[in-house]
Design a protein around this motif. Structure first.
Motif: not given
Length: 447
Positions: A374-394
């Protein structure tokens, strides 16, 4: 003669909701999605356009100057300022970034923090409440901060190649302002974008319902599902437009839902707090949080250098990645090092270490892999929104999804206009029918 059923079905109700919400919010959604599409590869575009500032050529030895040497030379060249942070990219052909703040502004900031601590305040509280306007400084997204600057430095020669306040970066700050609050100050734009995002979620749900076969008994037949997955390129323009709206919307649905649900965190505080409660971890919880204080020795102690902090961090975080070092701002402050993996499929989880500026002891280790989910998920809110969550692929996938989202208001309006034209022609045909029947009688009537 066939009679037409005029019953108002559930599907017709869903269609009306989808239609009128889409027409009402279409312009705002078009602007938000278009600006989001442009912003996806902002870093790559800025670095390509401003290549003379961001690109460096490593010498034969391939070794940069010590970080402490670079800091010292910059502070000599800018005596009124102090280096408070530096960014070291994993790419050896990229310039390093150095953040400078005027000594006057730094002294003022330290005095305000000390007064706040003596008054029993809670640092960082306001930073959380301003979460919906992050990065906002003035009209059009301008920072307007004369006390700070970020320089681009060649780490092999210590030459200053430029700064981050360029025309291209200013353009992308305006794009972000358009995306977040439509460049409308006072919270009105933020409310409009947030409301349109909520509507967009409803449009996605109703669109999925309309994409599926109309009747439950048809769900077991593949031939009823197949049209929803295929774009008929050899069909009429109307059918092609319908397929572009229907099929592309379905393919982008998953990513658009993630973007919408995470984007609301910047629009509404009630949503951000509610999501934090549901996930059991604070969204943007670390924003505005001040580093832990260093243990000031009884006698005057020697502080560690930037190279010492980097060496300590690299031993703890032994993998290649982009590094951000924040230097202590005062005698009681501590240093913090952030490191993020880079690569085509690299997960955007950031590791952070807080270090005592005198002993180098790790005061706090915030390791992404060690956090609960759950803490990993909340820390990834911004990259999940901008598309940077999985590098260039995402980022590539997000770019395509945003491009599709930008087209949906256009293809949707075209579908609506086509249906209006069709419905307007129906009364004309019905009115012409009696006349067509009467004409033969008139011809056969004797003079």
């Amino acid at each position: 003669m066939k009679t037409e059923k005029n019953g108002y079905t559930l599907r017709k109700f869903i269609l009306d909701i989808h239609l009128w919400l889409g027409v009402g919010s279409g312009l705002i959604l078009f602007i938000v999605c278009l600006s989001g599409t442009l912003y996806t590869f902002r870093n790559e575009i800025v670095q390509a356009v401003e290549a003379q500032a961001y690109h460096v050529t490593p010498p034969a030895t391939g070794q940069p100057l010590p970080a402490a040497t670079l800091v010292s030379r910059l502070e000599q060249a800018y005596p009124a300022s102090k280096v408070v942070g530096l960014g070291i990219p994993a790419d050896a052909e990229r310039a390093w970034t150095f953040s400078l703040t005027t000594r006057e502004a730094l002294a003022r900031q330290l005095a305000e923090e000390k007064a706040e601590q003596q008054a029993g305040g809670k640092p960082g509280g306001e930073g959380h409440k301003r979460g919906g306007k992050e990065g906002r400084g003035g009209k059009g997204g301008k920072r307007g901060n004369q006390d700070s600057q970020t320089l681009l430095v060649n780490p092999y020669t210590a030459a200053v190649q430029g700064n981050t306040e360029t025309g291209v970066s200013e353009f992308f700050r305006s794009v972000m302002g358009l995306h977040r609050w439509l460049l409308i100050e006072g919270g009105v734009g933020q409310l409009l974008v947030g409301s349109a995002t909520l509507i967009f979620i409803v449009l996605q749900l109703t669109g999925l319902a309309l994409w599926a076969p109309a009747k439950l008994k048809q769900w077991s037949k593949w031939k009823m599902w197949r049209p929803g997955f295929v774009i008929k390129t050899n069909a009429s323009p109307k059918r092609l437009n319908h397929d572009l709206h229907n099929t592309l919307g379905f393919y982008a649905l998953g990513l658009l839902t993630v973007m919408s649900l995470t984007g609301l965190c910047w629009s509404f505080e009630w949503y951000r707090d509610g999501l934090s409660s549901v996930l059991g971890a604070k969204v943007f919880g670390g924003r505005g949080e001040k580093p832990l204080p260093s243990a000031v020795p009884a006698t005057t102690g020697q502080t560690l250098s930037a190279d010492d902090y980097l060496a300590l961090a690299n031993r703890q975080l032994a993998y290649p990645g982009d590094v951000r070092l924040n230097l202590p701002k005062g005698p009681e402050g501590s240093a913090s090092v952030q490191k993020t993996k880079t690569g085509f499929f690299a997960l955007a989880g950031t590791d952070r270490l807080t270090l005592d500026q005198y002993s180098g002891a790790v005061l706090k280790a915030d390791i992404f892999a060690a956090k609960p989910f759950n803490e990993q998920l909340t820390s990834l809110i911004k990259p999940l929104h901008t598309g940077e969550v999985a590098g260039t692929f995402s980022k590539i996938l997000y770019f395509l999804a945003c491009l599709i989202a930008t087209s949906l208001p256009i293809t949707g309006v075209i579908i609506w206009l086509n249906k209006r034209q069709k419905s307007n022609r129906r009364p004309a045909r019905r009115a012409a029918a009696p006349e067509a029947i009467a004409r033969p009688a008139a011809v056969g009537r004797p003079a």
